[in-house]
Every structure is written in C-alpha cells, then in structure tokens.
Design an enzyme around this catalytic site. Structure first.
Site, PDB file in Angstrom:
ATOM      1  N   GLY A   1       6.641 -17.465 -66.763  1.00  0.00           N
ATOM      2  CA  GLY A   1       6.465 -16.087 -66.344  1.00  0.00           C
ATOM      3  C   GLY A   1       5.044 -15.638 -66.611  1.00  0.00           C
ATOM      4  O   GLY A   1       4.392 -16.158 -67.527  1.00  0.00           O
TER       5      GLY A   1
ATOM      6  N   GLN B   1      -1.971  -9.861 -67.966  1.00  0.00           N
ATOM      7  CA  GLN B   1      -2.393 -11.078 -68.662  1.00  0.00           C
ATOM      8  C   GLN B   1      -3.589 -11.744 -67.986  1.00  0.00           C
ATOM      9  O   GLN B   1      -4.258 -12.582 -68.586  1.00  0.00           O
ATOM     10  CB  GLN B   1      -1.241 -12.089 -68.734  1.00  0.00           C
ATOM     11  CG  GLN B   1      -0.102 -11.658 -69.641  1.00  0.00           C
ATOM     12  CD  GLN B   1       0.979 -12.724 -69.701  1.00  0.00           C
ATOM     13  OE1 GLN B   1       1.858 -12.746 -68.855  1.00  0.00           O
ATOM     14  NE2 GLN B   1       0.900 -13.606 -70.665  1.00  0.00           N
TER      15      GLN B   1
ATOM     16  N   CYS C   1       4.356 -17.062 -75.416  1.00  0.00           N
ATOM     17  CA  CYS C   1       3.626 -16.281 -74.413  1.00  0.00           C
ATOM     18  C   CYS C   1       2.270 -16.931 -74.202  1.00  0.00           C
ATOM     19  O   CYS C   1       1.616 -17.320 -75.174  1.00  0.00           O
ATOM     20  CB  CYS C   1       3.457 -14.841 -74.925  1.00  0.00           C
ATOM     21  SG  CYS C   1       2.573 -13.767 -73.784  1.00  0.00           S
ATOM     22  N   LEU C   2       1.860 -17.034 -72.935  1.00  0.00           N
ATOM     23  CA  LEU C   2       0.564 -17.647 -72.650  1.00  0.00           C
ATOM     24  C   LEU C   2      -0.576 -16.828 -73.248  1.00  0.00           C
ATOM     25  O   LEU C   2      -1.666 -17.354 -73.457  1.00  0.00           O
ATOM     26  CB  LEU C   2       0.373 -17.795 -71.129  1.00  0.00           C
ATOM     27  CG  LEU C   2       1.379 -18.740 -70.444  1.00  0.00           C
ATOM     28  CD1 LEU C   2       1.199 -18.702 -68.936  1.00  0.00           C
ATOM     29  CD2 LEU C   2       1.235 -20.154 -70.980  1.00  0.00           C
TER      30      LEU C   2
ATOM     31  N   HIS D   1      10.678  -9.904 -70.971  1.00  0.00           N
ATOM     32  CA  HIS D   1       9.404 -10.236 -71.622  1.00  0.00           C
ATOM     33  C   HIS D   1       8.218  -9.863 -70.714  1.00  0.00           C
ATOM     34  O   HIS D   1       7.269  -9.222 -71.161  1.00  0.00           O
ATOM     35  CB  HIS D   1       9.394 -11.744 -71.955  1.00  0.00           C
ATOM     36  CG  HIS D   1       8.110 -12.284 -72.491  1.00  0.00           C
ATOM     37  ND1 HIS D   1       8.000 -12.864 -73.732  1.00  0.00           N
ATOM     38  CD2 HIS D   1       6.859 -12.344 -71.952  1.00  0.00           C
ATOM     39  CE1 HIS D   1       6.745 -13.251 -73.926  1.00  0.00           C
ATOM     40  NE2 HIS D   1       6.030 -12.948 -72.864  1.00  0.00           N
ATOM     41  N   GLU D   2       8.311 -10.242 -69.435  1.00  0.00           N
ATOM     42  CA  GLU D   2       7.206  -9.951 -68.507  1.00  0.00           C
ATOM     43  C   GLU D   2       7.083  -8.452 -68.240  1.00  0.00           C
ATOM     44  O   GLU D   2       5.973  -7.912 -68.140  1.00  0.00           O
ATOM     45  CB  GLU D   2       7.382 -10.708 -67.185  1.00  0.00           C
ATOM     46  CG  GLU D   2       7.446 -12.226 -67.313  1.00  0.00           C
ATOM     47  CD  GLU D   2       6.354 -12.818 -68.168  1.00  0.00           C
ATOM     48  OE1 GLU D   2       5.230 -12.274 -68.198  1.00  0.00           O
ATOM     49  OE2 GLU D   2       6.618 -13.829 -68.842  1.00  0.00           O
TER      50      GLU D   2
ATOM     51  N   HIS E   1       5.117  -6.626 -70.798  1.00  0.00           N
ATOM     52  CA  HIS E   1       3.658  -6.729 -70.637  1.00  0.00           C
ATOM     53  C   HIS E   1       3.104  -5.540 -69.846  1.00  0.00           C
ATOM     54  O   HIS E   1       1.981  -5.099 -70.080  1.00  0.00           O
ATOM     55  CB  HIS E   1       3.288  -8.009 -69.881  1.00  0.00           C
ATOM     56  CG  HIS E   1       3.192  -9.236 -70.748  1.00  0.00           C
ATOM     57  ND1 HIS E   1       2.263  -9.365 -71.756  1.00  0.00           N
ATOM     58  CD2 HIS E   1       3.892 -10.391 -70.738  1.00  0.00           C
ATOM     59  CE1 HIS E   1       2.401 -10.557 -72.336  1.00  0.00           C
ATOM     60  NE2 HIS E   1       3.389 -11.206 -71.744  1.00  0.00           N
TER      61      HIS E   1
HETATM   62 NI    NI Z   1       4.042 -13.142 -72.240  1.00  0.00          NI
END
Ligand code: NI
Length: 170
Positions: free
Chosen positions: A46, A51, A94-95, A136-137, A140
């Site tokens: 995701g 991000q 998370c990236l 989660h996304e 963000h």
């Molecule tokens: Ni994330």
C-alpha cells in the site's frame, strides 16, 4: 511509469492532512500509476500520496502475493462508512518507517467509499489484511503513521532510531 522517492519519518510532510481531490485528471492517473510502480518496487502492499510528497487524498493498494495475481486498487478521497464490531491485530510496517514493525489493533472489517480512477463513486467492503492496509493508508491522508497507534515510549524510540539512521546517511 516512473519510480518516486518515498519520504521517511520523521518528515513534517508525513504529519500533514491531505486535501480532497476534485476530479481525477490525466496527471493524477499518472501519479497513481507511478505510486503503484514505486510500491511494487519497494516492495510494499500500500502507498499513500503524502508518502511521495503529494498532499492529496489518494491511495493505492495491492495485497497480492504474486505478480501474476496483481489486482491494484486506485482510490481518491477514500472514507470509511462502516466498521465491524470486532478487531484484528496485525504486525504492521510502513515504507515511510523502514525496518520497524509493530502490532496494531484495528477494526477487522471496513466498508470504504471512494472515487475510482474513472471518476465514479465506488464502495468496497474488505476484511483481514486488506481492511488493515486500507485503514493504514487512509491514516496517512490525515498525517497519522502506524507508530502513532503505539505508546509514546515505543514511538519515540523508533523515531529516534530513524533520525539517527538519517543522520548516518542510510
Ligand atoms: Ni504506511
């Protein structure tokens, strides 16, 4: 498609609230494709626009394990319209929080309303891993990272380590 740079915490842009998309135009379609490419390359399941430094309410998700099973979701202005009464805990990563993982508890299932890439409103009901990734996304888009769901002790420990690896140029 091109690969975008992924911001990592701590970065003030990851803490901001993103703005709603009025209409998905060619530029935003390209952004969605670039985000998917960036996500697959990472690899991740995701990615949210903030991000990659774009403060607009756009997320892409694909929980397929194999390349052959890919089923990318492109969503603008996603909002949760229903959550299940019961919860699930997943080990999240998370990236934007590289190399750190922690268990986060969220509703087990959700229904999400969003604007699709064809500019049509759509709804998706998800449970399990997909429900967690969607939540989660979407977090963000409001400047919330999974570490914000942890104790401040744990969160600050992770942020300190991330800051140190940035200073060390890693
Ligand atoms: Ni994330």
């Amino acid at each position: 498609m091109s690969r975008l740079e992924i911001l990592t915490a701590p970065d003030p842009r990851l803490k901001q609230k993103s703005v709603a998309v009025a209409r998905i135009d060619d530029g935003l379609l390209r952004l969605m494709d670039d985000m998917l490419q960036t996500m697959y390359d990472a690899p991740g399941i995701g990615l949210a626009a903030p991000q990659v430094g774009v403060l607009q309410r756009i997320i892409v998700v694909d929980t397929a394990k194999d390349e052959a099973d890919r089923a990318p979701l492109r969503m603008a202005n996603p909002e949760i319209v229903w959550v299940s009464d019961d919860d699930n805990s997943y080990e999240e990563g998370c990236l934007s929080v590289p190399e750190h993982y922690a268990s986060v508890t969220r509703p087990r299932a959700v229904r999400v309303r969003y604007l699709g890439p064809d500019n049509q409103p759509a709804e998706l009901e998800a449970d399990g891993l997909l429900a967690t990734v969607l939540q989660h996304e979407m977090d963000h888009l409001d400047g919330i990272l999974f570490i914000d769901h942890l104790s401040s002790l744990r969160r600050n420990m992770i942020l300190r380590k991330l800051l140190k690896s940035k200073k060390d140029g890693r």
